[in-house]
Design a protein around this motif. Sequence first.
Motif, PDB file in Angstrom:
ATOM      1  N   ILE A  89       0.849  -1.188   0.000  1.00 46.13           N
ATOM      2  CA  ILE A  89       0.000   0.000   0.000  1.00 46.13           C
ATOM      3  C   ILE A  89       0.886   1.240   0.000  1.00 46.13           C
ATOM      4  N   LEU A  90       0.710   2.088  -1.008  1.00 43.73           N
ATOM      5  CA  LEU A  90       1.498   3.309  -1.128  1.00 43.73           C
ATOM      6  C   LEU A  90       0.728   4.544  -0.692  1.00 43.73           C
ATOM      7  N   GLN A  91      -0.605   4.483  -0.795  1.00 46.19           N
ATOM      8  CA  GLN A  91      -1.416   5.660  -0.456  1.00 46.19           C
ATOM      9  C   GLN A  91      -2.859   5.234  -0.246  1.00 46.19           C
ATOM     10  N   VAL A  92      -3.513   5.893   0.696  1.00 47.99           N
ATOM     11  CA  VAL A  92      -4.944   5.700   0.927  1.00 47.99           C
ATOM     12  C   VAL A  92      -5.607   7.072   0.895  1.00 47.99           C
ATOM     13  N   THR A  93      -6.638   7.218   0.066  1.00 46.61           N
ATOM     14  CA  THR A  93      -7.381   8.464  -0.030  1.00 46.61           C
ATOM     15  C   THR A  93      -8.823   8.206   0.367  1.00 46.61           C
TER      16      THR A  93
END
Length: 205
Positions: A30-34
């Motif tokens: 996981i690189l980013q959660v928006t």
Amino acid sequence: MLLRLRVSLPDRPGVLGQVARAFGVMGADILQVTVLERQAGRAVDDFTVSWSGVFEPGELRERIGVVPGTRVEAVWPTREVPGATPDYDLLGHVAADPDRAYVTLVDAVPDLVSAEWAVAVDSADGTIVHGSWQAPETVPAADLTPLRASAFEEGGLHLVSVPMDGVHLVVARSQGPAFHRAELDKIARLVGIVSVLAGGVSRTI
């Protein structure tokens, strides 16, 4: 490869951790959660992951969906690199060369919302006056010039149309889900800022 997953999940403690563990078991980083929305006890999040596993993206979708109460709404490729600031870069380029403000916006905006292409459509006759590098020579013949920013579907494409100084910015996505209202708001805000930075300069398209 970089993938974007749109996940609807219960908005309660621990669920996000379960989803993160499921990604880890599948070998997805996981690189980013928006967070797109939170309401009625549920959340809709976009996860950007680095995925080099042997499974197809569809299987990744199925494995994540086993977390109780979780639904993977879409999986699609993305060129939006987490940690980068392409929206700020866009505004910097526009400020440096306002004569090309709208061309710069059309070229840059697909990568900002994990879309495939964008075009500027003449508000009067619907002709394409500029397109990003993956844009088709023609676009669906439906009304692409609504009076206000809108998201809709036409010809198998998810589309956003935002008016700007005599033209409409039309952004298209075919592989992913419909544009969320948070994405529509982001595009509309970018158009507004670019218009201010252009400062009334006659558009060069």
